[in-house]
Design a protein around this motif. Structure first.
Motif, mmCIF file in Angstrom:
data_model
loop_
_atom_site.group_PDB
_atom_site.id
_atom_site.type_symbol
_atom_site.label_atom_id
_atom_site.label_comp_id
_atom_site.label_asym_id
_atom_site.label_seq_id
_atom_site.Cartn_x
_atom_site.Cartn_y
_atom_site.Cartn_z
ATOM 1 N N VAL A 167 0.806 -1.448 -0.017
ATOM 2 C CA VAL A 167 0.406 0.053 0.114
ATOM 3 C C VAL A 167 0.305 1.264 0.155
ATOM 4 O O VAL A 167 1.849 1.248 0.349
ATOM 5 N N SER A 168 0.388 2.091 -0.680
ATOM 6 C CA SER A 168 1.090 3.286 -0.492
ATOM 7 C C SER A 168 0.399 4.635 1.528
ATOM 8 O O SER A 168 -0.217 4.316 1.092
ATOM 9 N N ASP A 169 1.842 5.277 1.576
ATOM 10 C CA ASP A 169 1.315 5.743 2.777
ATOM 11 C C ASP A 169 2.725 7.303 2.781
ATOM 12 O O ASP A 169 2.850 6.976 1.551
ATOM 13 N N SER A 170 2.094 7.990 3.978
ATOM 14 C CA SER A 170 2.695 9.326 3.746
ATOM 15 C C SER A 170 3.002 9.472 5.334
ATOM 16 O O SER A 170 1.621 9.420 5.386
ATOM 17 N N ILE A 171 4.026 11.020 5.581
ATOM 18 C CA ILE A 171 3.686 11.511 6.370
ATOM 19 C C ILE A 171 4.381 13.031 6.262
ATOM 20 O O ILE A 171 4.810 12.475 4.997
ATOM 21 N N GLN A 172 3.749 13.651 6.727
ATOM 22 C CA GLN A 172 4.098 15.149 6.756
ATOM 23 C C GLN A 172 5.462 15.985 8.150
ATOM 24 O O GLN A 172 5.403 15.597 9.053
ATOM 25 N N SER A 173 6.485 15.599 7.300
ATOM 26 C CA SER A 173 8.091 15.414 7.857
ATOM 27 C C SER A 173 7.912 16.961 8.260
ATOM 28 O O SER A 173 8.419 18.202 7.817
ATOM 29 N N SER A 174 7.793 17.691 10.024
ATOM 30 C CA SER A 174 8.640 18.595 9.759
ATOM 31 C C SER A 174 10.309 19.391 10.382
ATOM 32 O O SER A 174 10.750 19.852 9.704
ATOM 33 N N ILE A 175 10.694 17.785 10.098
ATOM 34 C CA ILE A 175 12.432 17.613 10.071
ATOM 35 C C ILE A 175 12.971 18.129 8.665
ATOM 36 O O ILE A 175 13.104 19.308 8.463
ATOM 37 N N LEU A 176 12.086 17.546 8.134
ATOM 38 C CA LEU A 176 12.710 17.622 6.252
ATOM 39 C C LEU A 176 11.578 19.435 5.460
ATOM 40 O O LEU A 176 11.844 18.883 4.507
ATOM 41 N N ASP A 177 10.395 19.123 6.345
ATOM 42 C CA ASP A 177 9.397 20.051 6.303
ATOM 43 C C ASP A 177 9.044 19.587 4.557
ATOM 44 O O ASP A 177 8.777 20.995 4.029
ATOM 45 N N GLU A 178 8.618 18.638 3.858
ATOM 46 C CA GLU A 178 7.904 18.216 3.074
ATOM 47 C C GLU A 178 7.452 17.066 3.807
ATOM 48 O O GLU A 178 7.457 16.375 4.474
ATOM 49 N N LYS A 179 6.045 17.043 2.739
ATOM 50 C CA LYS A 179 5.456 15.365 2.599
ATOM 51 C C LYS A 179 6.672 14.551 2.692
ATOM 52 O O LYS A 179 7.468 14.229 1.466
ATOM 53 N N ARG A 180 6.086 12.888 2.852
ATOM 54 C CA ARG A 180 7.175 11.979 2.252
ATOM 55 C C ARG A 180 6.420 10.882 2.150
ATOM 56 O O ARG A 180 5.495 10.550 2.704
ATOM 57 N N ASP A 181 6.234 10.034 1.285
ATOM 58 C CA ASP A 181 5.754 9.167 0.782
ATOM 59 C C ASP A 181 6.101 7.772 0.984
ATOM 60 O O ASP A 181 7.884 7.597 0.203
ATOM 61 N N PHE A 182 5.656 6.568 0.738
ATOM 62 C CA PHE A 182 6.769 5.707 0.643
ATOM 63 C C PHE A 182 5.494 4.821 0.962
ATOM 64 O O PHE A 182 4.089 3.996 0.913
ATOM 65 N N TRP A 183 6.338 3.036 0.477
ATOM 66 C CA TRP A 183 5.442 2.059 -0.041
ATOM 67 C C TRP A 183 5.073 1.372 1.279
ATOM 68 O O TRP A 183 6.759 0.637 1.802
ATOM 69 N N VAL A 184 4.204 0.033 1.006
ATOM 70 C CA VAL A 184 4.171 0.017 2.474
ATOM 71 C C VAL A 184 3.809 -1.730 2.454
ATOM 72 O O VAL A 184 2.797 -2.415 1.238
ATOM 73 N N HIS A 185 4.736 -3.098 2.277
ATOM 74 C CA HIS A 185 4.730 -4.287 2.659
ATOM 75 C C HIS A 185 4.218 -5.668 3.524
ATOM 76 O O HIS A 185 5.094 -4.843 4.850
ATOM 77 N N ILE A 186 2.844 -5.878 3.553
ATOM 78 C CA ILE A 186 2.465 -6.257 4.950
ATOM 79 C C ILE A 186 2.561 -7.863 4.822
ATOM 80 O O ILE A 186 1.589 -7.987 4.175
ATOM 81 N N PRO A 187 3.117 -8.564 5.177
ATOM 82 C CA PRO A 187 3.169 -10.111 5.331
ATOM 83 C C PRO A 187 1.529 -11.036 5.548
ATOM 84 O O PRO A 187 0.912 -10.346 6.378
ATOM 85 N N GLU A 188 0.867 -11.532 4.562
ATOM 86 C CA GLU A 188 -0.507 -12.286 5.213
ATOM 87 C C GLU A 188 -0.154 -13.264 6.014
ATOM 88 O O GLU A 188 1.090 -13.505 6.546
ATOM 89 N N SER A 189 -1.589 -13.994 7.488
ATOM 90 C CA SER A 189 -1.103 -14.611 8.408
ATOM 91 C C SER A 189 -2.189 -15.057 7.812
ATOM 92 O O SER A 189 -3.298 -14.975 7.840
ATOM 93 N N ILE A 221 7.489 -6.998 7.165
ATOM 94 C CA ILE A 221 7.094 -5.728 6.484
ATOM 95 C C ILE A 221 8.128 -4.701 5.836
ATOM 96 O O ILE A 221 9.406 -4.994 6.228
ATOM 97 N N VAL A 222 7.719 -4.645 5.159
ATOM 98 C CA VAL A 222 8.918 -4.024 3.720
ATOM 99 C C VAL A 222 8.471 -2.851 3.765
ATOM 100 O O VAL A 222 7.552 -2.271 3.358
ATOM 101 N N VAL A 223 9.820 -1.450 4.042
ATOM 102 C CA VAL A 223 8.833 -0.252 3.819
ATOM 103 C C VAL A 223 9.702 0.801 3.279
ATOM 104 O O VAL A 223 10.954 0.660 3.278
ATOM 105 N N GLY A 224 9.139 1.032 1.940
ATOM 106 C CA GLY A 224 9.905 1.036 0.894
ATOM 107 C C GLY A 224 9.810 2.923 0.038
ATOM 108 O O GLY A 224 9.217 3.199 0.057
ATOM 109 N N ILE A 225 11.280 3.523 1.019
ATOM 110 C CA ILE A 225 10.966 5.328 0.683
ATOM 111 C C ILE A 225 11.719 6.014 -0.795
ATOM 112 O O ILE A 225 12.531 5.325 -0.738
ATOM 113 N N LEU A 226 9.963 6.705 -0.957
ATOM 114 C CA LEU A 226 10.471 7.310 -1.916
ATOM 115 C C LEU A 226 11.455 8.569 -2.115
ATOM 116 O O LEU A 226 11.205 8.906 -0.807
#
Length: 420
Positions: free
Chosen positions: A30-52, A95-100
């Protein structure tokens, strides 16, 4: 021979981490993001969660992957292959977090350096490190089902960032994978820092795997390149100096392995080196190949087999830093394998171990019922299927088996009455 025994003994898992959504698309994340106050920008990343499929897998270790848009699919695929496909248990599901990237040059360079082509925004690596520590990792831990074991993977400038993080904030990750790292950056500043830090810091709890690509000039070999002083070989010379001198001659006691890949260039290295790195990092994870023969040995009692299994997962728990129980599905397969070979005492031991470890899982009682049915202890089988129906969400399989046994008992009783 061992491979043949394993194929005959253990059933194939049906688990897959690719998921089909309501539009019929197969997705791996899935695609996710957070607003970074340190970098002063929105950061996007992809997250893979294994099925259980069982209670032993409700949370997972995490891989943080730089240049996520380039390597996300391959890294997810490698991890799935090693942790789930066809029953593989060579490493844990993760879990894999791919940072864009937004500004790759800025984020993946710890120091300002020369950049001939394009704008030079380099030197923002320490801010990016703060972003990882204070914003991204806490966010992932809060939102996703994580366990406290992390791996950091980076290629080229990303590999430089991985090594910088290991030197400056080693506690952020348990293992580090640096793929053909750009140690030449900023006049090889990282080599000088590494030489000092690795002789003033203990890294006995960390692991680093470093993959080296073949970036040699045609007239130079891996054996002669250290004598070459041209700019064209600076990249590989710096990596070799780090790998063959700085790390091994330091007092850090880092768990370290490097591998040269003569058939792979800078661009093709990540796929094969990531696979090798994960195999190295988790070399202790899979059950020893002697375990199946141990089960099949008639002179080895069930108590000794269970003890061996428990010790192995105690070792895994120590390595990962949290408790890992023998997976329910894995132990289940061992139990059914024992039934197939009429090793009934060992089968019972495996199924009862699952009952002890996963008392809220209906499947463990269903499997125990199958064991009792196999040895013709119908009363205990009926009780076990009843328990399966009352535990968790229950099981239609247990209901059908229970009804079949009850009908069988009723028919048997009618025959006895008729004969009397």
């Amino acid at each position: 021979m061992i491979l043949l025994i394993s194929m005959l003994f253990i059933a194939v898992c049906h688990e897959t981490s690719a998921q089909t959504n309501n539009k019929g698309l197969i997705t791996i994340g899935v695609s996710d993001s957070i607003q970074s106050s340190i970098l002063d920008e929105k950061r996007d990343f992809w997250v893979h969660i294994p099925e259980s499929e069982n209670d032993s897998e409700v949370a997972f270790p995490v891989v943080y992957l730089l240049d996520g848009d380039k390597h996300f699919t391959s890294v997810v695929g490698i991890i799935q292959e090693l942790s789930a496909t066809k029953g593989n248990t060579l490493m844990p599901k993760m879990i894999v977090v791919g940072i864009l990237n937004t500004d790759r040059m800025r984020d993946l360079t710890p120091k300002h350096g020369n950049q001939k082509n394009g704008p030079n925004t380099s030197g923002g690596g320490e801010a990016f490190l703060d972003f990882m520590k204070k914003e991204l990792i806490p966010y992932i831990d809060q939102k996703y089902p994580t366990k406290p074991y992390r791996i950091y993977i980076g290629h080229s400038l990303g590999g430089l960032t991985v090594i910088n993080t290991m030197l400056k904030k080693p506690e952020l990750f348990n293992s580090y994978i640096a793929l053909d790292p750009s140690l030449w950056w900023a006049d090889s500043a990282m080599l000088k820092e590494a030489n000092v830090i690795l002789n003033n810091k203990s890294l006995t709890d960390e692991t680093l795997y470093l993959g080296i690509a073949n970036t040699l000039k045609p007239e130079v070999t891996i054996g002669t390149v250290t004598a070459d002083t041209t700019h064209a070989t600076q990249h590989i010379r710096d990596i070799l100096e780090f790998s063959t001198k700085i790390v091994p001659e330091s007092s850090a006691k880092l768990d370290f392995k490097f591998q040269y890949y003569p058939d792979d260039g800078h661009g093709s290295l990540p796929l094969i080196a990531t696979y090798d790195a994960l195999r190295y990092i988790f070399s202790w994870y899979d059950m020893d190949k002697s375990f199946i023969p141990l089960i099949l040995n008639l002179e080895i009692k069930d108590v000794a087999v269970i003890k061996t299994l428990k010790i192995h997962f105690q070792n895994i728990s120590e390595k990962l830093g949290y408790t890992v129980l023998p997976p329910e599905d894995y132990v289940n397969q061992l139990g059914y394998g024992c039934i197939k070979r009429e090793l009934y005492e060992k089968a019972e031991a495996f199924f009862k171990l699952n009952v002890k470890n996963y008392p809220n899982n209906s499947n463990v009682y269903d499997s125990l019922g199958d064991y009792y049915a196999a040895i013709k202890d119908i009363d205990k089988a009926i009780l076990a299927y009843h328990k399966a129906l009352k535990t968790g969400a229950g099981s239609t399989y247990s209901r059908d088996k229970l009804y079949a046994l009850l009908l069988q008992e009723k028919a048997h009783t009618l025959v006895l009455k008729k004969n009397h």
